[in-house]
Design an enzyme around this catalytic site. Structure first.
Site, PDB file in Angstrom:
ATOM      1  N   THR A  16      13.285  11.159  -9.792  1.00  0.00           N
ATOM      2  CA  THR A  16      14.662  11.497 -10.161  1.00  0.00           C
ATOM      3  C   THR A  16      14.695  12.318 -11.439  1.00  0.00           C
ATOM      4  OG1 THR A  16      16.880  10.657 -10.643  1.00  0.00           O
ATOM      5  CG2 THR A  16      15.055   9.300 -11.420  1.00  0.00           C
ATOM      6  N   SER A  17      15.664  13.228 -11.498  1.00  0.00           N
ATOM      7  CA  SER A  17      15.869  14.007 -12.721  1.00  0.00           C
ATOM      8  C   SER A  17      16.951  13.364 -13.575  1.00  0.00           C
ATOM      9  CB  SER A  17      16.303  15.424 -12.345  1.00  0.00           C
ATOM     10  OG  SER A  17      17.515  15.362 -11.606  1.00  0.00           O
ATOM     11  N   ASP A  76      19.817   9.576  -2.946  1.00  0.00           N
ATOM     12  CA  ASP A  76      20.977  10.456  -3.026  1.00  0.00           C
ATOM     13  C   ASP A  76      22.213   9.569  -3.056  1.00  0.00           C
ATOM     14  OD1 ASP A  76      21.950  13.055  -3.309  1.00  0.00           O
ATOM     15  OD2 ASP A  76      22.565  13.127  -1.220  1.00  0.00           O
ATOM     16  N   LYS A 175      27.011  -3.641 -14.094  1.00  0.00           N
ATOM     17  CA  LYS A 175      27.158  -2.555 -13.101  1.00  0.00           C
ATOM     18  C   LYS A 175      26.252  -2.827 -11.899  1.00  0.00           C
ATOM     19  CE  LYS A 175      26.588   2.323 -12.122  1.00  0.00           C
ATOM     20  NZ  LYS A 175      26.094   3.643 -12.529  1.00  0.00           N
ATOM     21  N   ARG A 181      24.335   1.293  -6.076  1.00  0.00           N
ATOM     22  CA  ARG A 181      22.890   1.349  -6.352  1.00  0.00           C
ATOM     23  C   ARG A 181      22.307  -0.057  -6.483  1.00  0.00           C
ATOM     24  NH1 ARG A 181      23.268   4.591  -9.938  1.00  0.00           N
ATOM     25  NH2 ARG A 181      23.009   6.291  -8.468  1.00  0.00           N
TER      26      ARG A 181
HETATM   27  P1  ITT Z   1      18.459  13.067  -8.716  1.00  0.00           P
HETATM   28  O1  ITT Z   1      18.893  13.637  -7.373  1.00  0.00           O
HETATM   29  O2  ITT Z   1      17.436  13.897  -9.409  1.00  0.00           O
HETATM   30  O3  ITT Z   1      18.061  11.631  -8.608  1.00  0.00           O
HETATM   31  P2  ITT Z   1      21.255  13.441  -9.413  1.00  0.00           P
HETATM   32  O4  ITT Z   1      21.985  13.308 -10.701  1.00  0.00           O
HETATM   33  O5  ITT Z   1      21.386  14.741  -8.679  1.00  0.00           O
HETATM   34  O6  ITT Z   1      19.738  13.065  -9.689  1.00  0.00           O
HETATM   35  P3  ITT Z   1      22.501  12.156  -7.128  1.00  0.00           P
HETATM   36  O7  ITT Z   1      22.371  13.413  -6.332  1.00  0.00           O
HETATM   37  O8  ITT Z   1      22.113  10.883  -6.477  1.00  0.00           O
HETATM   38  O9  ITT Z   1      21.694  12.248  -8.495  1.00  0.00           O
HETATM   39  O10 ITT Z   1      23.978  11.948  -7.614  1.00  0.00           O
HETATM   40  C1  ITT Z   1      24.957  12.922  -7.471  1.00  0.00           C
HETATM   41  C2  ITT Z   1      25.980  12.799  -8.582  1.00  0.00           C
HETATM   42  O11 ITT Z   1      26.764  11.640  -8.314  1.00  0.00           O
HETATM   43  C3  ITT Z   1      25.359  12.595  -9.954  1.00  0.00           C
HETATM   44  O12 ITT Z   1      25.276  13.817 -10.620  1.00  0.00           O
HETATM   45  C4  ITT Z   1      26.358  11.702 -10.641  1.00  0.00           C
HETATM   46  O13 ITT Z   1      27.263  12.512 -11.317  1.00  0.00           O
HETATM   47  C5  ITT Z   1      27.053  10.969  -9.501  1.00  0.00           C
HETATM   48  N1  ITT Z   1      26.590   9.590  -9.431  1.00  0.00           N
HETATM   49  C6  ITT Z   1      25.634   9.064  -8.632  1.00  0.00           C
HETATM   50  N2  ITT Z   1      25.482   7.758  -8.866  1.00  0.00           N
HETATM   51  C7  ITT Z   1      26.363   7.453  -9.841  1.00  0.00           C
HETATM   52  C8  ITT Z   1      26.680   6.286 -10.541  1.00  0.00           C
HETATM   53  O14 ITT Z   1      26.044   5.145 -10.312  1.00  0.00           O
HETATM   54  N3  ITT Z   1      27.626   6.348 -11.462  1.00  0.00           N
HETATM   55  C9  ITT Z   1      28.272   7.487 -11.728  1.00  0.00           C
HETATM   56  N4  ITT Z   1      28.031   8.637 -11.138  1.00  0.00           N
HETATM   57  C10 ITT Z   1      27.084   8.633 -10.193  1.00  0.00           C
END
Ligand code: ITT
Length: 195
Positions: A16-17, A76, A175, A181
């Site tokens: 993950t980034s 994702d 959370k 998650r």
């Molecule tokens: P990686 O794919 O590298 O893991 P990402 O930030 O792109 O990192 P996701 O595609 O899973 O992660 O998430 C998409 C967006 O959804 C992310 O940029 C967050 O803004 C939001 N998001 C995901 N999970 C969240 C959470 O638990 N709380 C708040 N926002 C969340």
């Protein structure tokens, strides 16, 4: 054997980034008999219509490239807002980077139906390359204004069902107990115990 460091401790790589996501995995997977190692480099996210397709295809692609040895996980996730017909959904990362939570609040101005859900799909790539999916979801609502400074992403604009606080007003453990998650990671813990 893949995933075994040779001293009996097994290693699960988390790709993950997203720093906030990595911290949630570290907290939830502490104390299990696996060592979780973060691979911080971004992977190429496959474009698709559903989170499971994105996660599954991205994991298969990463396995095919051979750069990250299995077992590894990537996830994702997305925020799905009922009144916006599921937007931002699979586009959550892009939408967060462009209009952010303020943009979401603006889109929701004057809308009474505030129902939304967070969804998480974890793709687990096991030794040999098979990819398994683990899911978690959390229903809730979008508040009128952002609140809280914890968490990451859309946390300040999401209140999980049964609570009055946003995710950004909770500790990482609080959370995890309620979140998409947290639920997907609970399924992952169970799966790892059988791997
Ligand atoms: P990686 O794919 O590298 O893991 P990402 O930030 O792109 O990192 P996701 O595609 O899973 O992660 O998430 C998409 C967006 O959804 C992310 O940029 C967050 O803004 C939001 N998001 C995901 N999970 C969240 C959470 O638990 N709380 C708040 N926002 C969340």
């Amino acid at each position: 054997m893949s995933g075994d460091k040779g001293d009996g401790e097994r290693v699960l790589r988390l790709v993950t980034s997203n720093e906030g996501k990595a911290m949630e995995y570290a907290a939830a997977l502490a104390g299990i008999s696996w060592k979780v190692e973060r691979v911080a480099g971004p992977y190429e996210e496959i474009q698709a219509d559903t989170l499971e397709e994105v996660a599954g295809a991205s994991a298969r692609q990463l396995f095919a490239e051979g750069s990250v040895p299995p077992p590894f996980v990537l996830e994702d996730a997305g925020l799905f807002i009922d009144a916006l017909e599921g937007f931002p959904g699979v586009y959550s990362a892009y939408v967060f980077q462009t209009i952010g939570h303020q943009g979401i609040l603006r889109l929701m101005e004057g809308i009474r139906d505030r129902d939304a859900s967070f969804e998480s799909r974890i793709a687990l790539c096991v030794p040999g390359g098979d990819v398994e999916l683990l899911s978690g979801s959390c229903s809730g609502t979008i508040p009128q204004a952002m609140r809280g400074s914890g968490g990451f992403g859309f946390d300040p604009v999401f209140i999980p069902e049964g609570d009055y606080r946003t995710f950004a007003e909770m500790s990482i453990e609080e959370k995890e107990e309620r979140s998409h998650r947290g639920r997907a990671m609970a399924a992952l813990r169970e799966r790892l115990a059988r791997l």
